[in-house]
Design a protein around this motif. Structure first.
Motif, mmCIF file in Angstrom:
data_model
loop_
_atom_site.group_PDB
_atom_site.id
_atom_site.type_symbol
_atom_site.label_atom_id
_atom_site.label_comp_id
_atom_site.label_asym_id
_atom_site.label_seq_id
_atom_site.Cartn_x
_atom_site.Cartn_y
_atom_site.Cartn_z
ATOM 1 N N ALA A 158 0.927 -1.186 -0.016
ATOM 2 C CA ALA A 158 0.034 -0.051 -0.073
ATOM 3 C C ALA A 158 0.805 1.234 -0.009
ATOM 4 N N PHE A 159 0.603 2.511 -0.278
ATOM 5 C CA PHE A 159 1.061 3.676 -0.269
ATOM 6 C C PHE A 159 -0.121 4.868 -0.166
ATOM 7 N N GLY A 160 0.575 5.903 0.376
ATOM 8 C CA GLY A 160 -0.454 6.794 0.692
ATOM 9 C C GLY A 160 -0.259 8.043 -0.146
ATOM 10 N N LEU A 161 -1.181 8.789 -0.329
ATOM 11 C CA LEU A 161 -1.178 9.906 -1.310
ATOM 12 C C LEU A 161 -0.644 11.366 -0.554
ATOM 13 N N ASN A 162 0.084 12.288 -1.259
ATOM 14 C CA ASN A 162 0.662 13.382 -0.820
ATOM 15 C C ASN A 162 0.349 14.543 -1.529
ATOM 16 N N ASN A 163 0.277 15.599 -1.095
ATOM 17 C CA ASN A 163 0.181 16.812 -1.986
ATOM 18 C C ASN A 163 1.250 17.289 -3.022
ATOM 19 N N ALA A 164 2.481 16.732 -2.674
ATOM 20 C CA ALA A 164 3.559 17.101 -3.745
ATOM 21 C C ALA A 164 3.345 16.168 -5.133
ATOM 22 N N GLU A 165 2.523 15.085 -4.805
ATOM 23 C CA GLU A 165 2.059 14.286 -6.135
ATOM 24 C C GLU A 165 0.875 14.932 -6.830
ATOM 25 N N ILE A 166 -0.034 15.607 -6.104
ATOM 26 C CA ILE A 166 -0.978 16.398 -6.691
ATOM 27 C C ILE A 166 -0.301 17.590 -7.636
ATOM 28 N N LEU A 167 0.599 18.289 -7.058
ATOM 29 C CA LEU A 167 1.201 19.334 -7.640
ATOM 30 C C LEU A 167 2.063 18.792 -8.842
ATOM 31 N N GLN A 168 2.632 17.771 -8.878
ATOM 32 C CA GLN A 168 3.336 17.103 -9.948
ATOM 33 C C GLN A 168 2.154 16.825 -10.997
ATOM 34 N N ARG A 169 1.166 16.100 -10.771
ATOM 35 C CA ARG A 169 0.181 15.907 -11.697
ATOM 36 C C ARG A 169 -0.315 17.274 -12.333
ATOM 37 N N ARG A 170 -0.579 18.535 -11.680
ATOM 38 C CA ARG A 170 -0.898 19.607 -12.288
ATOM 39 C C ARG A 170 0.139 20.098 -13.026
ATOM 40 N N GLY A 171 1.258 19.972 -12.872
ATOM 41 C CA GLY A 171 2.411 20.568 -13.436
ATOM 42 C C GLY A 171 2.787 21.794 -12.794
ATOM 43 N N ALA A 172 2.399 21.927 -11.472
ATOM 44 C CA ALA A 172 3.134 22.784 -10.583
ATOM 45 C C ALA A 172 4.542 22.683 -10.224
ATOM 46 N N ILE A 173 4.938 21.380 -9.995
ATOM 47 C CA ILE A 173 6.398 20.960 -9.919
ATOM 48 C C ILE A 173 6.706 20.073 -10.740
ATOM 49 N N PRO A 174 8.099 19.761 -11.008
ATOM 50 C CA PRO A 174 8.498 18.624 -12.021
ATOM 51 C C PRO A 174 8.113 17.397 -11.585
ATOM 52 N N ALA A 175 7.359 16.554 -12.834
ATOM 53 C CA ALA A 175 7.118 15.245 -12.532
ATOM 54 C C ALA A 175 8.408 14.059 -12.119
ATOM 55 N N PRO A 176 7.869 13.197 -11.349
ATOM 56 C CA PRO A 176 9.075 12.375 -11.104
ATOM 57 C C PRO A 176 9.768 11.799 -12.187
ATOM 58 N N PRO A 177 11.203 11.328 -12.258
ATOM 59 C CA PRO A 177 11.783 10.729 -13.297
ATOM 60 C C PRO A 177 10.879 9.342 -13.561
ATOM 61 N N GLY A 178 10.840 9.093 -15.028
ATOM 62 C CA GLY A 178 9.691 7.821 -15.213
ATOM 63 C C GLY A 178 8.420 8.180 -15.375
ATOM 64 N N GLY A 179 7.846 9.238 -14.523
ATOM 65 C CA GLY A 179 6.612 9.582 -14.543
ATOM 66 C C GLY A 179 5.858 8.641 -13.447
ATOM 67 N N VAL A 180 6.363 7.899 -12.712
ATOM 68 C CA VAL A 180 5.891 7.019 -11.535
ATOM 69 C C VAL A 180 5.866 7.914 -10.218
ATOM 70 N N PRO A 181 4.624 8.429 -9.539
ATOM 71 C CA PRO A 181 4.974 9.241 -8.542
ATOM 72 C C PRO A 181 4.941 8.497 -7.273
ATOM 73 N N GLY A 182 5.040 8.999 -6.016
ATOM 74 C CA GLY A 182 5.008 8.113 -4.944
ATOM 75 C C GLY A 182 6.092 8.362 -3.727
ATOM 76 N N LEU A 183 5.666 9.045 -2.768
ATOM 77 C CA LEU A 183 6.749 9.461 -1.666
ATOM 78 C C LEU A 183 6.726 8.433 -0.544
ATOM 79 N N GLU A 184 5.900 7.413 -0.323
ATOM 80 C CA GLU A 184 5.900 6.613 0.857
ATOM 81 C C GLU A 184 5.001 5.126 0.280
#
Length: 331
Positions: A40-66
């Motif tokens: 399992a993983f949790g969602l975080n605000n940084a991933e929402i900002l990546q999706r919106r383009g407000a901050i750079p997307a993660p390498p390879g396009g797969v988000p997830g901080l935990e």
């Protein structure tokens, strides 16, 4: 092990519909890394900002901080962890998948009996709460702490940890349900920003100011937060949900001898993150496992419903964390 895995991938920028489930190669752990089979993983605000383009997307396009899961494979030079061990992890990206490769030091051994879904949505919030309360704000017994967004995933843990450190906590939230939750978590007072002028009420409750403010709003609340600080008070900005622009009255800052700091776990180097993970492993996870601290979960979604999970995360009615379930524990 399969050579490919399911992963939620950002396909451009925009709304939740930009997240697609794709097949991707299973990562190969490098020296000092372990491969985690994600439960399992949790969602975080940084991933929402990546999706919106407000901050750079993660390498390879797969988000997830935990995430939480089981160690599947260990890379060269891994000495402490072994296949089959159950861990949570503070990742830099890539947790929206069935497998993720993570530095050994970023993994946290899980106490027996801890729900993997709870564990998967815990590392980022726990690390943010602990880092900012202990290392940035230096909260101690007798401090009076104001927590903005006290019913959120981070805020709900900040409230409880501040209480555990001996502080008196005032929270802000919106609506009856969130207010009740914050009181249950240990707030002495809760200010409903949907029904009152919270800073006017704060002046009544704490006419001499508060010692610490943990703020998730950013620019729009800067001046009011500064005015609410006691002499030598500390304001820690942990989010910018309200926006980033603000003018700082340096004279008012100096008149209080106050401090303003900000925090982003992503800016910490690996050594700091490893040290922080050891503190969370020692100081927070056991308290979650025994029920002394509560990790507030809003809803759980399967990986196939990642877009719906993002929509729920952005819903103003959300309380606590949103978790995504990928697989059952595998021993």
């Amino acid at each position: 092990m399969n050579e490919t895995m399911r992963a939620a991938v950002l396909d451009g920028t925009g709304g939740p519909e930009t997240l697609r489930i794709e097949r991707r190669p299973v990562p190969v752990p490098r020296a000092g890394e372990v491969l985690i089979r994600v439960a399992a993983f949790g969602l975080n605000n940084a991933e929402i900002l990546q999706r919106r383009g407000a901050i750079p997307a993660p390498p390879g396009g797969v988000p997830g901080l935990e995430c939480a899961g089981t160690v599947a494979v260990t890379g060269p030079e891994v000495t402490a962890l072994h296949p089959g061990e159950r861990v949570a992890a503070l990742t830099r990206n890539g947790a929206y998948a069935e497998y993720v490769a993570v530095p050994e030091g970023a993994c946290l051994r899980l106490p027996q009996g801890l729900d993997p879904v709870v564990a998967g949505a815990l590392p980022e919030a726990a690390a943010t709460a602990w880092w900012n309360l202990v290392h940035r704000a230096r909260v101690s017994g007798g401090d009076r702490v104001l927590v903005h967004g006290a019913a959120g995933g981070v805020g709900s843990l900040v409230v409880q940890l501040a209480r555990a450190l001996g502080a008196e906590v005032i929270g802000t939230a919106r609506g009856t349900a969130k207010t009740r939750l914050c009181l249950d978590l240990g707030c002495r007072h809760v200010l409903d920003y949907g029904a009152q002028d919270i800073f006017a009420e704060l002046r009544r409750l704490a006419p001499d100011g508060v010692d610490v403010i943990i703020d998730n709003q950013g620019g729009p609340t800067l001046a009011a937060n500064l005015a609410a600080l006691a002499p030598l008070g500390r304001l820690v900005v942990v989010g910018t949900q309200g926006g980033t622009g603000a003018a700082l009255d340096v004279g008012a800052l100096m008149a209080r001898g106050a401090e303003i700091s900000s925090s982003s776990l992503g800016k910490l180097d690996d050594a700091h993150r490893v040290h922080l993970c050891r503190e969370i492993e020692r100081e927070v996870l056991p308290r979650i496992a025994t029920g002394e601290l509560r990790s507030v979960l809003d809803r759980r979604f399967p990986l196939e419903q990642i877009s719906e999970a993002h929509r729920r995360f952005e819903d103003p009615g959300r309380v606590g964390k949103v978790a995504v379930v990928v697989a059952e524990w595998v021993d």
